[in-house]
Design an enzyme around this catalytic site. Structure first.
Site, short mmCIF file in Angstrom:
data_model
loop_
_atom_site.label_atom_id
_atom_site.label_comp_id
_atom_site.label_asym_id
_atom_site.label_seq_id
_atom_site.Cartn_x
_atom_site.Cartn_y
_atom_site.Cartn_z
CB ALA A 92 -0.89 -0.01 1.23
CD GLU A 109 4.98 1.26 -17.28
OE1 GLU A 109 5.04 2.39 -17.78
OE2 GLU A 109 5.14 0.22 -17.93
CB CYS A 152 3.38 9.26 -15.23
SG CYS A 152 1.84 8.47 -15.72
N GLY A 186 5.59 4.51 -10.05
CA GLY A 186 6.05 5.52 -9.10
C GLY A 186 7.26 6.25 -9.64
P1 NAP Z 1 7.27 6.58 -5.12
O1 NAP Z 1 7.70 7.49 -4.03
O2 NAP Z 1 8.34 5.95 -5.93
O3 NAP Z 1 6.37 5.46 -4.40
C1 NAP Z 1 5.82 4.34 -5.09
C2 NAP Z 1 5.84 3.11 -4.17
O4 NAP Z 1 7.17 2.60 -4.11
C3 NAP Z 1 5.45 3.36 -2.74
O5 NAP Z 1 4.73 2.24 -2.26
C4 NAP Z 1 6.76 3.48 -2.01
O6 NAP Z 1 6.56 3.11 -0.67
C5 NAP Z 1 7.64 2.49 -2.77
N1 NAP Z 1 9.05 2.84 -2.77
C6 NAP Z 1 9.59 4.00 -3.24
N2 NAP Z 1 10.95 3.98 -3.11
C7 NAP Z 1 11.26 2.75 -2.61
C8 NAP Z 1 12.47 2.11 -2.26
N3 NAP Z 1 13.66 2.71 -2.42
N4 NAP Z 1 12.42 0.87 -1.73
C9 NAP Z 1 11.23 0.26 -1.56
N5 NAP Z 1 10.04 0.81 -1.85
C10 NAP Z 1 10.04 2.04 -2.37
O7 NAP Z 1 6.32 7.30 -6.16
P2 NAP Z 1 5.22 8.46 -5.89
O8 NAP Z 1 5.88 9.69 -5.42
O9 NAP Z 1 4.14 7.91 -5.11
O10 NAP Z 1 4.65 8.74 -7.34
C11 NAP Z 1 5.00 9.83 -8.13
C12 NAP Z 1 5.89 9.37 -9.27
O11 NAP Z 1 5.24 8.30 -9.96
C13 NAP Z 1 6.15 10.42 -10.34
O12 NAP Z 1 7.49 10.34 -10.71
C14 NAP Z 1 5.25 10.00 -11.50
O13 NAP Z 1 5.69 10.42 -12.77
C15 NAP Z 1 5.31 8.52 -11.36
N6 NAP Z 1 4.15 7.86 -11.96
C16 NAP Z 1 4.39 7.09 -13.05
C17 NAP Z 1 3.31 6.47 -13.67
C18 NAP Z 1 3.54 5.61 -14.86
O14 NAP Z 1 2.61 4.91 -15.26
N7 NAP Z 1 4.70 5.60 -15.45
C19 NAP Z 1 2.00 6.65 -13.18
C20 NAP Z 1 1.83 7.44 -12.05
C21 NAP Z 1 2.93 8.04 -11.45
P3 NAP Z 1 7.51 3.64 0.51
O15 NAP Z 1 7.73 5.09 0.27
O16 NAP Z 1 6.75 3.29 1.73
O17 NAP Z 1 8.73 2.81 0.39
#
Ligand code: NAP
Length: 523
Positions: free
Chosen positions: A185, A265, A302, A241
Site C-alpha cells: 500500500a 513504470e 506521469c 512511481g
Molecule cells: P514513489 O515514491 O516511488 O512510491 C511508489 C511506491 O514505491 C510506494 O509504495 C513506495 O513506498 C515504494 N518505494 C519508493 N521507493 C522505494 C524504495 N527505495 N524501496 C522500496 N520501496 C520504495 O512514487 P510516488 O511519489 O508515489 O509517485 C510519483 C511518481 O510516480 C512520479 O514520478 C510519476 O511520474 C510517477 N508515476 C508514473 C506512472 C507511470 O505509469 N509511469 C504513473 C503514475 C505516477 P515507501 O515510500 O513506503 O517505500
C-alpha cells in the site's frame, strides 16, 4: 467506515508489529484519525506464503471463474464509492469529480479484463500439428500457450489512488493472468487502500477464490517493499512511481539469487514538439491547451508535458509568452503530499540556478505552489541533463531551437519517455518526417495533435517506453496486453489430449481463435 490499519494476509486483516504511522491530509501534516501498522518482515513473508499457497488453486480456475472474480471486485468497489471518494479526498487532496472518474476507470478496467478472459483467445494458443510421415524425420505435435508466472508484488503510485493502486492496472492484469498478488500500500493513501482491500476480500469470499489470492501490506519505510521484491516466492514485480523508487527495487530484484522481471513504470518528461506551421495557425489555442495539460491534476501526472520544443520565430515567442500568461492565471489545488510539494519547489529552484535557464512565471508564494514555465536553449539542455529530468508537478520547460537541425539534434539526444507529442499541420508533418522517425525510437506512445495527459484503457494502448521511463520497454502497464507481463510461454510436445489445457485440446472445446499450422482459425 471502519478502518483497521492492518494488513490483509490470507483473507484476514492482521497486525503483529508494534510500529505504526498515521495517515495525513494532503495539504498539511494534520493526522487523520487512523493509524496504520508497519508490516514486519514476518508479515511480508506470511503474505508471500499465502500468495504461493493460493497460486496452486487459483491457476486452475477457469478463465470464466477469474472473469467473474474481477467483475465482483468491480461491483464491490463501486458499492463503496462514497466512502472511497471521501477518504481519498482527505488523503490526496484530489477533487471529488476526478476521484469519481478514477473509480469509474478502475471498475471499467476490471470489466475490460474480465471480457478479455471470457473471449478466451488471450492465451495465444499456437498449434503445430504432427507430421508423422515427414521425411527424413517425423515432426512431433507441438502446442503452446501463455501460463501464469506465480505470485506478483505490486507497488502503486501516490497520484492515482485507484487506477494505479490496490485494484489498479498491475493488480488486475496479474489476477487476470492467474497470478496472486501481494500489494504494498502507498503510505500517502493508506486508508483508501484498506477500503479497496476490504472490497477485494468480499469478492474473494463471494467468488470462493483461495484466500491468499490478494494480500496487502501497509508500511511507510522502504524495508517492506525491499523485503517483498527479495522474497523467493515472488515471481515478478509491477511498480508505478518515481524513478528513484522503481530503480531501487529493480536493482534489488536483479541481485536476487533467482532474478525476476520488474516492470517499473516511472516518471517521464513527455516532450512536445510544436512545429512552425501550426503555431502560425493557432498559437493562442495551443497555449491554452498546453497550460491546461501542464496544470491538470496540479501537474501530478506521469504523462505531464514537462518540456516542449519550438523553433525560434516571432510566432514561437508569442506562443511562449501566451503560455506563460495562461499558466499564471491558473489557480492550483493542493499537491498530494507535503513531501511531493517540497520536492517540486526544490526541483524548480535547482533548475532555475542552472546557467542558461530563465523563469517566465512567478515563484511559489507563501509556500503556495504556482505553475512554472522555464525557458532554455537546445545546447544548454543537451549539456545539462538535470533540466531534462522530471520535476513532478505543474511545470514545463520551453526549449528554443535555432533551426530544424537543432530540433533534430535535440530529438536524437532524448532518452526514453512514456510519450512524445507532435503538433503540426499536414504540411508540417510531411516536412518533419525525420523527427517522427527519431521519436518512434524514444517512446511507448507517439501522439499527434493531442496533449499527452490522459491514457485510455483500451486493447491497443501502450503505457510504457524505453528506459528510464520504464525498466522494460517490451511491455505496457495500461491496456489488455499488460497481462503478458505476468505470463510465460509453455509448450507441450506430443502431449495426450486429456492432459492438455482446454485451450490446446484437439477439437477446440473452448471455441477460441488459435493459430493452427501458422493460420489463425477456430479449428
Ligand atoms: P514513489 O515514491 O516511488 O512510491 C511508489 C511506491 O514505491 C510506494 O509504495 C513506495 O513506498 C515504494 N518505494 C519508493 N521507493 C522505494 C524504495 N527505495 N524501496 C522500496 N520501496 C520504495 O512514487 P510516488 O511519489 O508515489 O509517485 C510519483 C511518481 O510516480 C512520479 O514520478 C510519476 O511520474 C510517477 N508515476 C508514473 C506512472 C507511470 O505509469 N509511469 C504513473 C503514475 C505516477 P515507501 O515510500 O513506503 O517505500
Amino acid at each position: 467506515m471502519d478502518i483497521t490499519g492492518k494488513h490483509l494476509i490470507n483473507g484476514e486483516f492482521v497486525a503483529r508489529g508494534n510500529t505504526s504511522f498515521n495517515a495525513h491530509f494532503a495539504d498539511g501534516d494534520k493526522n487523520l484519525t487512523h493509524s496504520f501498522y508497519e508490516a514486519t518482515l514476518q508479515e511480508v513473508s506470511d503474505a508471500c506464503n499465502a500468495a504461493q499457497k493460493a497460486f496452486e488453486a487459483y491457476k486452475l480456475k477457469s478463465d470464466t471463474k477469474r472473469a467473474e472474480f474481477l467483475e465482483e471486485i468491480a461491483l464491490e468497489i463501486a458499492a463503496l464509492t462514497k466512502p472511497l471518494v471521501e477518504t481519498a479526498q482527505k488523503e490526496t487532496g484530489l477533487p471529488e469529480a476526478r476521484l469519481n472518474g478514477e473509480i469509474g476507470r478502475t471498475t471499467s478496467q476490471l470489466n475490460l479484463f474480465a471480457k478479455l478472459l471470457k473471449d478466451g483467445h488471450w492465451v495465444n494458443a499456437i498449434i503445430d500439428e504432427a507430421q508423422p510421415e515427414r521425411l527424413p524425420l517425423p515432426k512431433a505435435d507441438i502446442r503452446m500457450l501463455q501460463v501464469p508466472l506465480g505470485p506478483v508484488a505490486v507497488f502503486g503510485a501516490s497520484n492515482f489512488p485507484f487506477a494505479f493502486s490496490v485494484a489498479g492496472g498491475d493488480t488486475v492484469s496479474a489476477l487476470a493472468a492467474g497470478c496472486p498478488v501481494v500489494f504494498k500500500a502507498h503510505p500517502a493513501h493508506p486508508a483508501t487502500c484498506e477500503i479497496v482491500a476490504q472490497a477485494i476480500k468480499k469478492a474473494i469470499i463471494k467468488c470462493q477464490m483461495p484466500l491468499g489470492v490478494f494480500n496487502m501490506l501497509q508500511g511507510q519505510t522502504h524495508e517492506t517493499g525491499g523485503a517483498l521484491v527479495q522474497n523467493d516466492l515472488i515471481t515478478a514485480v509491477g511498480f508505478t512511481g518515481s524513478f528513484k523508487g522503481g530503480k531501487a527495487l529493480y536493482d534489488l530484484a536483479t541481485r536476487r539469487a533467482c532474478p525476476i522481471p520488474v516492470y517499473a513504470e516511472m516518471g517521464s518528461v513527455n516532450p512536445v514538439f510544436f512545429l512552425p506551421g501550426i503555431l502560425k495557425e493557432k498559437k493562442e489555442e495551443l497555449a491554452k491547451g498546453l497550460a491546461a495539460s501542464v496544470t491538470l491534476g496540479v501537474g501530478q501526472f506521469c504523462t505531464n508535458p514537462g518540456l516542449f520544443v519550438v523553433e525560434q520565430s516571432e510566432q514561437a515567442d508569442g506562443f511562449i509568452k501566451q503560455t506563460a500568461s495562461d499558466l499564471s492565471s491558473i489557480t492550483l489545488g493542493p499537491m498530494l503530499t507535503p513531501a511531493i510539494k517540497k520536492a517540486f519547489i526544490d526541483g524548480i529552484h535547482h533548475i532555475k540556478q542552472e546557467n542558461g535557464v530563465t523563469s517566465l512565471t512567478q515563484d511559489a508564494q507563501n509556500a503556495e505552489v504556482r505553475p512554472q514555465l522555464l525557458l532554455s536553449q537546445v545546447d544548454t539542455v543537451i549539456r545539462n541533463e538535470k533540466i531534462m529530468e522530471e520535476v513532478f508537478g505543474p511545470s514545463t520547460v520551453a526549449v528554443s531551437a535555432a533551426n530544424v537541425s537543432e530540433v533534430i539534434k535535440f530529438a536524437k539526444s532524448l532518452k526514453g519517455h512514456l510519450t512524445a507529442t507532435v503538433f503540426g499541420t499536414d504540411d508540417d508533418l510531411k516536412q518533419y518526417q525525420e523527427l517522427i522517425h527519431i521519436l518512434q525510437q524514444k517512446v511507448g506512445r507517439l501522439i499527434f495533435n493531442n496533449f499527452p495527459t490522459g491514457v485510455e484503457v483500451t486493447h491497443a494502448m501502450v503505457h510504457g517506453g524505453p528506459y528510464p521511463a520504464t525498466t522494460d520497454a517490451r511491455s505496457t502497464s495500461v491496456g489488455t496486453t499488460a497481462i503478458y507481463r505476468f505470463t510465460r510461454p509453455l509448450c507441450f510436445q506430443n502431449c495426450p489430449d486429456d492432459l492438455l489445457p482446454d485451450a490446446l485440446k484437439r477439437g477446440n472445446p473452448l471455441n477460441i481463435i488459435r493459430t493452427v499450422n501458422g493460420v489463425s482459425s477456430k479449428n
